[in-house]
Design a protein around this motif. Structure first.
Motif, short mmCIF file in Angstrom:
data_model
loop_
_atom_site.label_atom_id
_atom_site.label_comp_id
_atom_site.label_asym_id
_atom_site.label_seq_id
_atom_site.Cartn_x
_atom_site.Cartn_y
_atom_site.Cartn_z
N TYR A 251 2.08 29.06 44.22
CA TYR A 251 2.45 29.94 43.01
C TYR A 251 3.10 31.27 43.70
O TYR A 251 4.28 31.78 43.16
N HIS A 255 7.01 32.94 43.72
CA HIS A 255 7.15 34.08 42.92
C HIS A 255 7.96 35.02 43.89
O HIS A 255 9.09 35.74 43.60
N VAL A 262 17.09 37.22 43.07
CA VAL A 262 17.40 37.95 42.22
C VAL A 262 18.47 38.81 42.72
O VAL A 262 19.76 39.27 42.15
N ASN A 263 18.30 39.73 43.87
CA ASN A 263 19.10 40.37 44.51
C ASN A 263 20.52 39.55 44.96
O ASN A 263 21.33 40.08 44.87
N MET A 265 21.75 36.78 43.87
CA MET A 265 22.28 36.38 42.70
C MET A 265 23.36 37.72 42.18
O MET A 265 24.55 37.79 41.85
N GLY A 266 22.48 38.74 42.16
CA GLY A 266 23.00 40.23 41.24
C GLY A 266 24.15 40.69 42.21
O GLY A 266 25.09 40.78 41.56
N PHE A 267 23.88 40.77 43.54
CA PHE A 267 25.02 41.41 44.33
C PHE A 267 26.07 40.42 44.27
O PHE A 267 27.44 40.90 44.67
N SER A 269 27.34 38.45 42.04
CA SER A 269 27.94 38.94 40.99
C SER A 269 28.68 40.16 40.96
O SER A 269 29.88 40.20 40.36
N ASP A 336 17.02 28.48 42.48
CA ASP A 336 16.02 28.67 41.26
C ASP A 336 15.51 27.76 40.73
O ASP A 336 14.33 27.91 40.30
N ARG A 347 1.60 25.26 37.82
CA ARG A 347 0.96 25.92 36.55
C ARG A 347 0.37 24.75 35.93
O ARG A 347 -0.87 24.82 35.31
N ASP B 13 11.67 46.65 45.37
CA ASP B 13 12.75 45.95 45.97
C ASP B 13 14.09 46.95 45.83
O ASP B 13 14.39 47.24 44.52
N GLY B 15 17.02 46.41 46.30
CA GLY B 15 18.12 45.97 45.74
C GLY B 15 18.11 45.79 44.05
O GLY B 15 18.98 46.07 43.44
N HIS B 16 16.81 45.40 43.49
CA HIS B 16 16.31 45.13 42.33
C HIS B 16 16.71 46.47 41.49
O HIS B 16 17.31 46.73 40.60
N THR B 97 9.26 39.74 38.16
CA THR B 97 9.69 38.43 38.13
C THR B 97 8.39 37.25 37.69
O THR B 97 8.86 36.17 37.23
N THR B 98 7.22 38.00 37.55
CA THR B 98 6.19 37.05 37.24
C THR B 98 6.29 36.84 35.61
O THR B 98 6.66 37.56 34.97
N ASP B 99 6.35 35.39 35.44
CA ASP B 99 6.28 35.12 34.02
C ASP B 99 4.99 34.18 33.50
O ASP B 99 5.00 33.27 32.64
N ASP B 100 4.08 34.46 34.22
CA ASP B 100 2.84 33.84 33.80
C ASP B 100 2.28 34.35 32.37
O ASP B 100 2.10 35.83 32.32
N LYS B 118 12.55 39.17 35.06
CA LYS B 118 13.75 39.38 35.64
C LYS B 118 14.33 37.76 35.72
O LYS B 118 13.84 37.10 36.51
N PRO B 119 15.51 37.91 35.09
CA PRO B 119 16.14 36.34 35.12
C PRO B 119 16.85 36.26 36.45
O PRO B 119 17.22 37.29 36.91
N VAL B 120 16.93 34.94 37.16
CA VAL B 120 17.70 35.09 38.42
C VAL B 120 19.15 35.27 38.24
O VAL B 120 20.09 35.55 38.90
N ASN B 121 19.45 34.28 36.82
CA ASN B 121 20.86 34.38 36.51
C ASN B 121 21.33 35.86 36.21
O ASN B 121 20.76 36.38 35.46
N TYR B 122 22.31 36.26 36.99
CA TYR B 122 22.72 37.75 36.97
C TYR B 122 23.27 37.86 35.66
O TYR B 122 23.18 39.07 35.27
#
Lengths: 512, 146
Positions: A251, A255, A262-263, A265-267, A269, A336, A347, B13, B15-16, B97-100, B118-122
C-alpha cells in the motif's frame, strides 16, 4: 519410547504367555504320567503283598494237611481224614494261583515250580501215610511221617522262605520306585507351579510396564496436542502479521510511487505545451528569415491566428518530439493502471469478510443478468445447474464468479456460439464449483502463470491488466479454498473453485 | 480593512508545488502563494514561535495541505489548525495522492473543507487545480476574528 521397543515388549508378552501355556500343558501331562506310574508302582507293591499272602496260604494248607494227617494217625478218626481231604483239595488251587501271580518274575516262576514239586512231594508222603493208616500199619505210617517230615517240611519251608525273600527284595525295590515316582510327581508339580507363578509374575510386570508406557505416551500425546494447538495458533498469528505487513508495504509503496508519477506526467504535459510554443516560434523565425532573403511578404498575407507552416526538417523534429512524449505518456498511463491495480488488491486484502448464508445459484444468476448484454452479443448460452449453498462473504463470491464468467465470455473462440456452464457439488465439507466454457482454452504451460499478477496468456487481443485471476486466487485463498484450471488450447477451459461450506473463523478471519 | 487572502501551500514535492502553482495562476488567481516543503516550517509560520497563531489575527488564509509530509502527517497539521482559535476559520483544502476512504472520512471529521485526490492524468490534474482556482476566486474567506 520407540515403536521398536513396544513391538519387542509385545512379542515378549506373547512369548511369555505361550511359555506359560506350554509349561502348564507339560505339568499336566507329566502329572498324569507320574500319577499313573505311581498307581502302577503301588499296584506292584500290593502285588508283592498278595504274593506273600498266597505263599502263606499255600503253607497254611500244607500245614493243615500235615496236622490232619498227624491227627488221623493218632486217633484214626474219620474227622481228621475229612479235614485232610479238604486241605489237600485247597493246596493245588492255591499253588496254581501263586504260580499265576508270580509269572512277572523269572526267579519266582522257578521258585513256584520248585514249591509245587516240594509241596507235591510232601503231599505224596502224607498220602502214603494215610494209605498205611488205612491198612492199619500205624507204626510204619508214623515212622514214615517222622522220617519224611524232616526232609520235605524243611524243603517246603526253604522254598517258601526263598520266595518270601525274593518278594521282600521286590517289595523293597517297588516301594522305593513308588516313593521315587511320588517324589518326582511332587517335585514336578511344585516346580511347574513355581514356574507358572514366575511367568505370571513376569507377565504382570511386563503388562504393568506396558501400561505405564501407554500412560506416558498418552500424556505425551495430550501434551503434544496442546503444544500443536498453541504452535498452530502462533504460526497463524505470525503468518497473519506477515501478510498484513506485506499488504501495508504494498500500500505504502504504491502510494509513494504515485507521487513522482504525478510529476512526470505533469511536466511531460508541460513539455508538450512548450513544444507547441517552441515550434510555432521556430516556424515564425524561419519564415521571417525566408522572407528577408527573398520576396517581402505581402501585407495581409500573414495571419496571426493560424499556425505558421513548418519547414520539412523542423516538421520531422516536431514529430519525433511528439512521438517521444507519446511513449512517455502511454508508459506513465500503464504504470498508473498497474499501481492502481496493486492498490485495489491490497485494499481488497485488507477488507474484512462478512460471512452470511448465500443462495449461490441466485447470486450467480444475478451476475449472469449483468453480463446478459455481452452474452447475447457473442451469441453465448450460459447454463447454471443447481449449486450448493454455502456460508461465505457475498462480495467476495460475487467478485470471484463475475471474474470467472467475464473471462469465459471474454476469451471465446470467435465465430463459434459460446457455451458456458456452471456446476457445483458438495465434497467433504467443501463446495466445489466448476465454470466451464468452450472458448479458446489455455496452453497447459500457462496454467500456473495466469494466476500471477499482471500475467496473461494466449493472443493479447483483449483489454486487460492481468489482474482478474490473481485477484480471484487471492480471495479464494483468503477464504480457505483453492482454485484450479484444466484446459487445452482451442478446447475450452474449466475453472474449479473449492470453498468451505461453513465459515471457519480460525482460518478465514474474524467477524466484526 | 482586511489584507488580501494568502494561499499557504504545504507540499513536500516541489514538482507538485510547481504544477499546482502554475495551474492556479492559469485560472487567473493572483493571490500570494506561500510554499512550504515540510511540516515543521509550515507549523512555525502558521502558529508563530509561541504556537498561538496570533500573527494571523487579521489575515485571511487559505491552506492547501498535502497529507504525506516527510516530518509529520498532514492530518496532525489539519487537527492543530482546526483547534486553533485564530486559524480555525481558514478553509483547508487537502490535496494528496491518498484516496483511502478512511483517510478521507477522517479529514472531513477533523474539519477539512475540501478533499482532492491528485490524479496522475495531467489533464485531470490541471483541470482539478483550475477548478480549485476558480473556487478560490469566488470563495469568501473570513479574516480571523479578533
Amino acid at each position: 519410547m520407540t515403536v521398536d521397543a513396544a513391538r519387542r515388549r509385545t512379542i515378549w508378552q506373547i512369548a511369555l504367555l505361550a511359555a506359560g501355556f506350554v509349561v502348564l500343558v507339560a505339568i499336566s501331562v507329566a502329572s498324569i504320567l507320574l500319577v499313573s506310574k505311581t498307581r502302577e508302582d503301588s499296584s506292584w507293591v500290593v502285588h508283592t503283598v498278595e504274593v506273600e499272602n498266597q505263599i502263606s496260604t499255600v503253607l497254611l494248607e500244607v500245614r493243615r494237611a500235615e496236622s490232619a494227617t498227624r491227627g488221623h494217625l493218632l486217633t484214626l478218626q474219620q474227622q481228621y481224614l475229612d479235614e485232610y481231604d479238604a486241605a489237600v483239595a485247597k493246596v493245588a488251587p492255591a499253588i496254581n494261583k501263586l504260580a499265576a501271580i508270580t509269572t512277572d518274575n523269572a526267579v519266582q516262576i522257578e521258585n513256584s515250580k520248585r514249591l509245587r514239586e516240594v509241596v507235591d512231594a510232601r503231599l505224596a508222603t502224607l498220602a502214603r501215610s494215610i494209605d498205611l493208616a488205612k491198612q492199619n500199619n500205624i507204626p510204619r505210617a508214623t515212622a514214615l511221617q517222622s522220617d519224611a517230615n524232616r526232609a520235605t517240611t524243611n524243603q517246603v519251608a526253604d522254598v517258601a522262605n526263598a520266595m518270601r525273600a525274593e518278594e521282600d527284595r521286590l517289595f523293597q525295590i517297588r516301594t522305593a520306585t513308588a516313593d521315587r515316582s511320588q517324589l518326582l510327581a511332587a517335585i514336578v508339580t511344585t516346580s511347574g507351579s513355581a514356574l507358572v507363578l514366575l511367568l505370571a509374575g513376569i507377565s504382570i510386570y511386563l503388562i504393568r510396564q506396558s501400561a505405564n508406557a501407554r500412560e506416558k505416551a498418552e500424556q505425551q500425546l495430550r501434551d503434544n496436542n496442546a503444544n500443536l494447538e498453541s504452535t498452530v495458533e502462533t504460526r497463524t498469528a505470525d503468518l497473519r502479521e506477515a501478510n498484513e505487513e506485506i499488504q501495508r508495504f504494498a500500500y505504502i509503496v504504491s502510494h509513494d510511487l504515485r507521487s513522482p508519477l504525478v510529476n512526470i506526467m505533469g511536466f511531460t504535459s508541460e513539455l508538450e505545451e512548450l513544444r507547441t510554443d517552441i515550434f510555432s516560434r521556430i516556424a515564425r523565425y524561419s519564415r521571417a528569415a525566408a522572407t528577408e532573403l527573398s520576396l517581402p511578404v505581402p501585407v495581409g498575407e500573414s495571419d496571426p491566428g493560424e499556425a505558421p507552416e513548418l519547414q520539412a526538417e523542423d516538421k520531422q523534429l516536431s514529430q519525433d518530439f511528439s512521438e517521444a512524449l507519446g511513449f512517455i505518456k502511454s508508459s506513465i498511463g500503464k504504470m498508473d493502471r498497474l499501481i492502481t491495480a496493486i492498490l485495489n488488491l491490497t485494499r481488497e486484502g485488507r477488507r474484512d469478510f462478512h460471512p452470511v448464508p448465500i443462495e449461490t445459484r441466485e447470486l450467480i444468476e444475478t451476475i449472469i443478468s449483468s453480463v446478459a448484454h455481452q452474452a447475447s452479443e457473442s451469441n453465448t448460452q450460459i447454463r447454471v445447474e443447481p449449486l450448493p449453498n454455502i456460508v461465505s462473504d457475498r462480495l467476495a463470491l460475487e467478485q470471484i464468479f463475475s471474474n470467472l464468467i467475464d473471462n469465459a465470455l471474454k476469451y471465446l473462440t470467435p465465430g463459434i456460439p459460446g457455451d458456458i456452464q456452471i456446476k457445483g457439488r458438495y465434497k467433504l465439507g467443501f463446495a466445489v464449483f466448476e465454470v466451464t466454457d468452450n472458448g479458446r482454452g489455455i496452453d497447459p504451460k500457462d496454467h500456473k502463470r495466469i494466476f500471477d499478477l499482471f500475467r496473461r496468456a494466449g493472443i493479447q487481443d483483449r483489454q486487460g491488466q492481468g489482474i482478474g485471476l490473481a485477484h480471484v486466487r487471492a480471495l479464494v485463498r483468503r477464504m480457505g479454498g483453492t482454485i484450479n484450471v484444466t484446459s487445452e488450447l482451442h478446447k475450452g477451459s474449466t475453472f474449479t473453485v473449492t470453498l468451505p461450506t461453513q465459515w471457519n473463523f480460525g482460518t478465514q478471519g474474524k467477524v466484526e | 480593512m482586511s489584507l488580501p487572502v494568502k494561499i499557504v501551500m504545504i507540499e513536500d514535492d516541489e514538482g507538485h508545488a510547481r504544477l499546482i502553482e502554475r495551474n492556479i495562476r492559469r485560472s487567473g488567481v493572483n493571490n500570494e502563494i506561500i510554499p512550504f516543503t515540510n511540516g515543521t516550517d509550515a507549523v512555525k509560520y502558521l502558529f508563530g514561535s509561541d504556537g498561538s497563531g496570533v500573527n494571523h489575527k487579521d489575515q485571511a488564509l487559505l491552506i492547501l495541505l498535502d497529507l504525506n509530509l516527510p516530518d509529520m502527517t498532514g492530518i496532525d497539521i489539519l487537527k492543530r489548525i482546526k483547534e486553533n482559535e485564530h486559524l480555525k476559520y481558514a478553509p483547508v483544502v487537502v490535496l494528496t495522492t491518498t484516496d483511502d476512504e478512511q483517510e478521507i472520512r477522517r479529514c472531513y471529521e477533523l474539519g477539512c473543507n475540501v478533499y482532492i485526490t491528485k490524479p496522475v492524468n495531467y489533464d485531470n490534474f490541471a483541470h482539478a487545480i483550475r477548478q480549485l482556482g476558480l473556487f478560490f476566486s469566488v470563495i469568501k474567506v473570513s479574516p480571523v476574528q479578533p
